[in-house]
Design a protein around this motif. Structure first.
Motif, PDB file in Angstrom:
ATOM      1  N   THR A  72      34.873  14.615  64.470  1.00 23.50           N
ATOM      2  CA  THR A  72      35.360  15.916  64.383  1.00 23.50           C
ATOM      3  C   THR A  72      35.321  16.337  65.766  1.00 23.50           C
ATOM      4  N   ILE A  73      36.674  16.714  66.311  1.00 21.74           N
ATOM      5  CA  ILE A  73      36.586  17.347  67.610  1.00 21.74           C
ATOM      6  C   ILE A  73      36.008  18.811  67.675  1.00 21.74           C
ATOM      7  N   THR A  74      34.688  18.943  68.361  1.00 21.39           N
ATOM      8  CA  THR A  74      34.507  20.368  68.046  1.00 21.39           C
ATOM      9  C   THR A  74      34.851  21.444  69.343  1.00 21.39           C
ATOM     10  N   SER A  75      35.131  20.627  70.400  1.00 22.25           N
ATOM     11  CA  SER A  75      35.449  21.284  71.607  1.00 22.25           C
ATOM     12  C   SER A  75      36.474  20.509  72.409  1.00 22.25           C
ATOM     13  N   SER A  76      37.692  20.937  72.484  1.00 18.71           N
ATOM     14  CA  SER A  76      38.917  20.376  73.245  1.00 18.71           C
ATOM     15  C   SER A  76      39.978  21.069  73.570  1.00 18.71           C
ATOM     16  N   GLY A 158      23.930   8.209  68.412  1.00 15.90           N
ATOM     17  CA  GLY A 158      25.231   7.709  68.202  1.00 15.90           C
ATOM     18  C   GLY A 158      26.073   8.633  67.226  1.00 15.90           C
ATOM     19  N   ARG A 159      25.682   9.937  67.302  1.00 20.27           N
ATOM     20  CA  ARG A 159      26.442  10.873  66.385  1.00 20.27           C
ATOM     21  C   ARG A 159      27.437  11.628  66.996  1.00 20.27           C
ATOM     22  N   GLN A 160      27.318  11.807  68.305  1.00 20.92           N
ATOM     23  CA  GLN A 160      28.009  12.882  69.237  1.00 20.92           C
ATOM     24  C   GLN A 160      28.758  12.049  70.312  1.00 20.92           C
ATOM     25  N   LEU A 161      29.914  12.610  70.756  1.00 24.33           N
ATOM     26  CA  LEU A 161      30.543  12.349  71.943  1.00 24.33           C
ATOM     27  C   LEU A 161      30.534  13.641  72.775  1.00 24.33           C
ATOM     28  N   LEU A 162      30.019  13.330  74.102  1.00 27.65           N
ATOM     29  CA  LEU A 162      29.648  14.398  74.889  1.00 27.65           C
ATOM     30  C   LEU A 162      30.185  14.287  76.092  1.00 27.65           C
ATOM     31  N   ASN A 163      30.380  15.390  76.665  1.00 25.72           N
ATOM     32  CA  ASN A 163      30.865  15.333  78.103  1.00 25.72           C
ATOM     33  C   ASN A 163      32.332  14.736  78.340  1.00 25.72           C
ATOM     34  N   GLY A 171      52.140   5.172  83.593  1.00 29.33           N
ATOM     35  CA  GLY A 171      53.398   4.424  82.967  1.00 29.33           C
ATOM     36  C   GLY A 171      53.839   5.443  81.650  1.00 29.33           C
ATOM     37  N   GLU A 172      52.986   6.464  81.233  1.00 37.68           N
ATOM     38  CA  GLU A 172      53.516   7.240  80.133  1.00 37.68           C
ATOM     39  C   GLU A 172      53.883   8.771  80.653  1.00 37.68           C
ATOM     40  N   ARG A 173      54.423   9.372  79.573  1.00 39.87           N
ATOM     41  CA  ARG A 173      54.901  10.809  80.098  1.00 39.87           C
ATOM     42  C   ARG A 173      53.588  11.537  80.460  1.00 39.87           C
ATOM     43  N   VAL A 174      53.582  12.395  81.411  1.00 40.36           N
ATOM     44  CA  VAL A 174      52.369  12.990  81.696  1.00 40.36           C
ATOM     45  C   VAL A 174      51.917  14.230  81.092  1.00 40.36           C
ATOM     46  N   GLY A 175      50.733  14.203  80.744  1.00 37.81           N
ATOM     47  CA  GLY A 175      50.072  15.343  79.697  1.00 37.81           C
ATOM     48  C   GLY A 175      49.293  16.181  80.626  1.00 37.81           C
ATOM     49  N   VAL A 176      48.560  17.144  79.780  1.00 38.94           N
ATOM     50  CA  VAL A 176      47.820  18.216  80.395  1.00 38.94           C
ATOM     51  C   VAL A 176      46.371  17.586  80.309  1.00 38.94           C
ATOM     52  N   LEU A 177      45.641  17.709  81.416  1.00 39.55           N
ATOM     53  CA  LEU A 177      44.486  17.410  81.648  1.00 39.55           C
ATOM     54  C   LEU A 177      43.251  18.217  80.616  1.00 39.55           C
ATOM     55  N   GLY A 178      42.108  17.860  80.226  1.00 45.10           N
ATOM     56  CA  GLY A 178      41.175  18.460  79.580  1.00 45.10           C
ATOM     57  C   GLY A 178      39.788  17.812  79.295  1.00 45.10           C
ATOM     58  N   THR A 179      39.053  18.690  78.690  1.00 46.93           N
ATOM     59  CA  THR A 179      37.578  18.268  78.216  1.00 46.93           C
ATOM     60  C   THR A 179      37.583  18.183  76.700  1.00 46.93           C
ATOM     61  N   TRP A 180      36.663  17.425  76.355  1.00 49.47           N
ATOM     62  CA  TRP A 180      36.591  17.377  74.937  1.00 49.47           C
ATOM     63  C   TRP A 180      35.103  17.044  74.296  1.00 49.47           C
ATOM     64  N   GLU A 181      34.624  17.124  73.323  1.00 50.83           N
ATOM     65  CA  GLU A 181      33.449  16.737  72.677  1.00 50.83           C
ATOM     66  C   GLU A 181      33.505  16.500  71.097  1.00 50.83           C
ATOM     67  N   ALA A 182      32.972  15.753  70.416  1.00 50.72           N
ATOM     68  CA  ALA A 182      32.972  15.383  68.970  1.00 50.72           C
ATOM     69  C   ALA A 182      31.928  15.102  68.452  1.00 50.72           C
ATOM     70  N   ARG A 183      31.715  15.016  67.134  1.00 50.32           N
ATOM     71  CA  ARG A 183      30.514  14.830  66.416  1.00 50.32           C
ATOM     72  C   ARG A 183      30.998  14.236  64.906  1.00 50.32           C
ATOM     73  N   ARG A 184      30.087  13.332  64.318  1.00 49.01           N
ATOM     74  CA  ARG A 184      30.196  13.022  62.997  1.00 49.01           C
ATOM     75  C   ARG A 184      28.954  13.179  61.965  1.00 49.01           C
TER      76      ARG A 184
END
Length: 184
Positions: A72-76, A158-163, A171-184
């Motif tokens: 689950t993305i907790t911060s993005s 192994g339960r979180q994706l940080l920083n 080669g793809e359409r340009v998107g907006v940059l950002g930050t994110w974190e997730a957990r399960r």
């Protein structure tokens, strides 16, 4: 009198049929345990091969099994201030490539509780640095979503994706940059 003898023969026939049914039932009851599995030994439940294959992925090189559960993305938040918290990341397969782990799956992107679409991804996990690198391959809603390039640090348990950070895929359409974190 003939009426009474008809009844007697009907009753006698019914008694014979009842006796036959009782005999067959007794025979089945006596033989059935021989055909059933022995209940004193626990029987392991059988899983479909696809589910068992993802659960039996060995944790090589200290790598967690990414396919268990959804992240689950907790911060993005992107650079325009859009918050994609509540989105999910699900990995469907995991393969050991020797010095790294490769996983495939998808992001289910949401913005303000509205589903935007799915982004199919492949990822590489480096156990030495605990870094996960994810590259978007395509989206099912290209008018709104562009494939991205993501990175994050996997927590020691192994339960979180940080920083996490995301950027654009060449080669793809340009998107907006950002930050994110997730957990399960």
């Amino acid at each position: 009198m003939s009426e009474q003898s008809s009844r007697s023969s009907l009753l006698a026939s019914g008694t014979v049929i009842a006796a036959l049914i009782s005999g067959v039932t007794a025979l089945i009851t006596a033989l059935l345990p021989w055909f059933l599995p022995d209940r004193s030994q626990p029987v392991a439940p059988v899983e479909p091969a696809a589910i068992a294959a993802t659960r039996d992925v060995p944790a090589t090189h200290g790598a967690p099994n990414f396919t268990i559960g959804a992240w689950t993305i907790t911060s993005s938040v992107d650079d325009e201030g859009n918050d994609y918290a509540g989105s999910t990341l699900r990995f469907l397969s995991q393969h050991d490539l020797g010095d790294r782990i490769e996983v495939t799956g998808f992001f289910e992107w949401r913005l303000q509780q509205q589903t935007l679409g799915r982004e199919q991804v492949t990822a590489t996990y480096d156990p030495a640095t605990r870094q996960l690198y994810i590259e978007g391959k395509y989206t099912d809603n290209p008018e709104i979503l562009a494939p991205g390039s993501f990175s994050a640090e996997v927590s020691a348990d192994g339960r979180q994706l940080l920083n996490g950070r995301w950027g654009n895929v060449p080669g793809e359409r340009v998107g907006v940059l950002g930050t994110w974190e997730a957990r399960r």
